[in-house]
Design a protein around this motif. Sequence first.
Motif, PDB file in Angstrom:
ATOM      1  N   VAL A  13       0.834  -1.209   0.000  1.00  0.00           N
ATOM      2  CA  VAL A  13       0.000   0.000   0.000  1.00  0.00           C
ATOM      3  C   VAL A  13       0.869   1.259   0.000  1.00  0.00           C
ATOM      4  O   VAL A  13       0.564   2.241  -0.690  1.00  0.00           O
ATOM      5  N   SER A  14       1.961   1.228   0.741  1.00  0.00           N
ATOM      6  CA  SER A  14       2.784   2.435   0.876  1.00  0.00           C
ATOM      7  C   SER A  14       3.836   2.589  -0.217  1.00  0.00           C
ATOM      8  O   SER A  14       4.265   3.714  -0.494  1.00  0.00           O
ATOM      9  N   LYS A  15       4.223   1.480  -0.879  1.00  0.00           N
ATOM     10  CA  LYS A  15       5.368   1.557  -1.795  1.00  0.00           C
ATOM     11  C   LYS A  15       5.064   1.141  -3.235  1.00  0.00           C
ATOM     12  O   LYS A  15       5.869   1.432  -4.128  1.00  0.00           O
ATOM     13  N   LEU A  16       3.970   0.465  -3.474  1.00  0.00           N
ATOM     14  CA  LEU A  16       3.683  -0.006  -4.829  1.00  0.00           C
ATOM     15  C   LEU A  16       2.367   0.565  -5.354  1.00  0.00           C
ATOM     16  O   LEU A  16       1.594  -0.112  -6.028  1.00  0.00           O
ATOM     17  N   THR A  17       2.108   1.798  -5.026  1.00  0.00           N
ATOM     18  CA  THR A  17       0.928   2.483  -5.552  1.00  0.00           C
ATOM     19  C   THR A  17       1.358   3.733  -6.306  1.00  0.00           C
ATOM     20  O   THR A  17       2.308   4.414  -5.920  1.00  0.00           O
ATOM     21  N   ARG A  18       0.654   4.025  -7.369  1.00  0.00           N
ATOM     22  CA  ARG A  18       0.972   5.179  -8.206  1.00  0.00           C
ATOM     23  C   ARG A  18       0.502   6.456  -7.520  1.00  0.00           C
ATOM     24  O   ARG A  18      -0.646   6.534  -7.059  1.00  0.00           O
ATOM     25  N   VAL A  19       1.366   7.445  -7.465  1.00  0.00           N
ATOM     26  CA  VAL A  19       1.060   8.683  -6.747  1.00  0.00           C
ATOM     27  C   VAL A  19      -0.150   9.386  -7.361  1.00  0.00           C
ATOM     28  O   VAL A  19      -0.996   9.941  -6.643  1.00  0.00           O
ATOM     29  N   GLY A  64      -3.360   6.320  -7.065  1.00  0.00           N
ATOM     30  CA  GLY A  64      -3.475   5.257  -6.062  1.00  0.00           C
ATOM     31  C   GLY A  64      -3.551   3.859  -6.627  1.00  0.00           C
ATOM     32  O   GLY A  64      -3.821   2.901  -5.901  1.00  0.00           O
ATOM     33  N   CYS A  65      -3.299   3.698  -7.926  1.00  0.00           N
ATOM     34  CA  CYS A  65      -3.381   2.392  -8.586  1.00  0.00           C
ATOM     35  C   CYS A  65      -2.185   1.525  -8.218  1.00  0.00           C
ATOM     36  O   CYS A  65      -1.051   2.022  -8.123  1.00  0.00           O
ATOM     37  N   LEU A  66      -2.422   0.249  -8.009  1.00  0.00           N
ATOM     38  CA  LEU A  66      -1.327  -0.705  -7.822  1.00  0.00           C
ATOM     39  C   LEU A  66      -0.427  -0.664  -9.051  1.00  0.00           C
ATOM     40  O   LEU A  66      -0.903  -0.711 -10.187  1.00  0.00           O
ATOM     41  N   THR A  67       0.871  -0.582  -8.829  1.00  0.00           N
ATOM     42  CA  THR A  67       1.787  -0.475  -9.965  1.00  0.00           C
ATOM     43  C   THR A  67       3.061  -1.248  -9.694  1.00  0.00           C
ATOM     44  O   THR A  67       3.343  -1.627  -8.556  1.00  0.00           O
ATOM     45  N   GLU A  68       3.820  -1.485 -10.743  1.00  0.00           N
ATOM     46  CA  GLU A  68       5.073  -2.205 -10.609  1.00  0.00           C
ATOM     47  C   GLU A  68       6.218  -1.244 -10.299  1.00  0.00           C
ATOM     48  O   GLU A  68       6.146  -0.061 -10.631  1.00  0.00           O
ATOM     49  N   PRO A  69       7.278  -1.733  -9.677  1.00  0.00           N
ATOM     50  CA  PRO A  69       8.404  -0.854  -9.345  1.00  0.00           C
ATOM     51  C   PRO A  69       9.200  -0.398 -10.559  1.00  0.00           C
ATOM     52  O   PRO A  69       9.979   0.546 -10.462  1.00  0.00           O
ATOM     53  N   ILE A  70       9.034  -1.074 -11.691  1.00  0.00           N
ATOM     54  CA  ILE A  70       9.696  -0.687 -12.933  1.00  0.00           C
ATOM     55  C   ILE A  70       8.629  -0.494 -13.990  1.00  0.00           C
ATOM     56  O   ILE A  70       7.790  -1.364 -14.206  1.00  0.00           O
ATOM     57  N   GLY A  71       8.645   0.658 -14.644  1.00  0.00           N
ATOM     58  CA  GLY A  71       7.608   0.962 -15.616  1.00  0.00           C
ATOM     59  C   GLY A  71       7.878   0.379 -16.978  1.00  0.00           C
ATOM     60  O   GLY A  71       8.912  -0.257 -17.235  1.00  0.00           O
ATOM     61  N   VAL A  86      -9.983  -0.462  -4.964  1.00  0.00           N
ATOM     62  CA  VAL A  86     -10.940   0.447  -5.604  1.00  0.00           C
ATOM     63  C   VAL A  86     -10.224   1.420  -6.534  1.00  0.00           C
ATOM     64  O   VAL A  86     -10.652   1.658  -7.672  1.00  0.00           O
ATOM     65  N   HIS A  87      -9.115   1.983  -6.063  1.00  0.00           N
ATOM     66  CA  HIS A  87      -8.364   2.919  -6.909  1.00  0.00           C
ATOM     67  C   HIS A  87      -7.829   2.217  -8.158  1.00  0.00           C
ATOM     68  O   HIS A  87      -7.814   2.804  -9.256  1.00  0.00           O
ATOM     69  N   THR A  88      -7.388   0.979  -8.002  1.00  0.00           N
ATOM     70  CA  THR A  88      -6.876   0.243  -9.153  1.00  0.00           C
ATOM     71  C   THR A  88      -7.995  -0.078 -10.135  1.00  0.00           C
ATOM     72  O   THR A  88      -7.823   0.041 -11.357  1.00  0.00           O
TER      73      THR A  88
END
Length: 296
Positions: free
Chosen positions: A147-153, A156-163, A222-224
């Motif tokens: 929740v704190s490190k793998l969400t897009r600023v 709030g979508c779940l995202t990967e550490p490498i785009g 929900v954000h994702t």
Amino acid sequence: SDEPCGGLVWLWPDTDPRKNSITVLEAIKAAARLALADVRGAASFRATALRLWGWFENVGLLGDDGLVLDHVTGSAHGQMYCCNATCANLGPQAQGSTVHGAVCKPRGTTTWTYNQGMLLGAAVELAELTGNATYLRVGASVLDAVVSKLTRVSDGCLTEPIGLQISSTECDANHDPSASAGGDLFNFKTVFMNELPHFIAAAADAGVLSSGQLDAARSLVVHTANAAWASRSQPPFPTADVCNEFAHTQLPSGGFPKFPWDFDRVRGLTCMDARTQVAALSTFVAAASLQALASS
């Protein structure tokens, strides 16, 4: 077990020996589930699940930031010259070598979302198998880190550490815009979203999650889901879509939507295949599942 590292067997032992979190966690989940099913050999499956979990914890695959690392390596430099990542058969010159010896430590690994999800799934099965909520507490800690490190600023979508890194505008077997991560980068969310509702249900029943943690997990889903739906394209698809497989037989307006990689249309790409569609579907199902849990 594969010595000297333990755990499962080495992948790519002659070129880049590694033991991946995903395969170990899948094995833990499968072994625990077989033990719970009381199939023949259930005691052995139980022992295997517990042994592999112990290995996973002790080898350093849970990072200092709370996230699951991708793999441990068999060497410091990514190369090995024997079949089991040891120096036993390389002669006296290799014995004790820090260059070619087995290392069995994380090396330059990434915290992909699917590893986080599979840990949640393994934790559920182990908690049920043993009656020990400690596994769920480990999962809760990982979920907090997601929740704190793998969400897009931005949303709030779940995202990967490498785009996504695009090296070609062609979209075919030889020019896959997600090939920078082995061609399956943006299907990783599917594993996480499949496992999360089961974990939330088990952890909530065990009293492991606080109301704040539950709210944060629901908000993430929900954000994702909102990001996925907002990023959709519906036919007729734009000509800018480099993966428009319907360019010559355009679909009528009002047809089924398709979803872009990472649920983000900023790049102007709306490429669709089974990976992106399943990722979106699993996110919508997770959102509905968590809503049902909240109402029960």
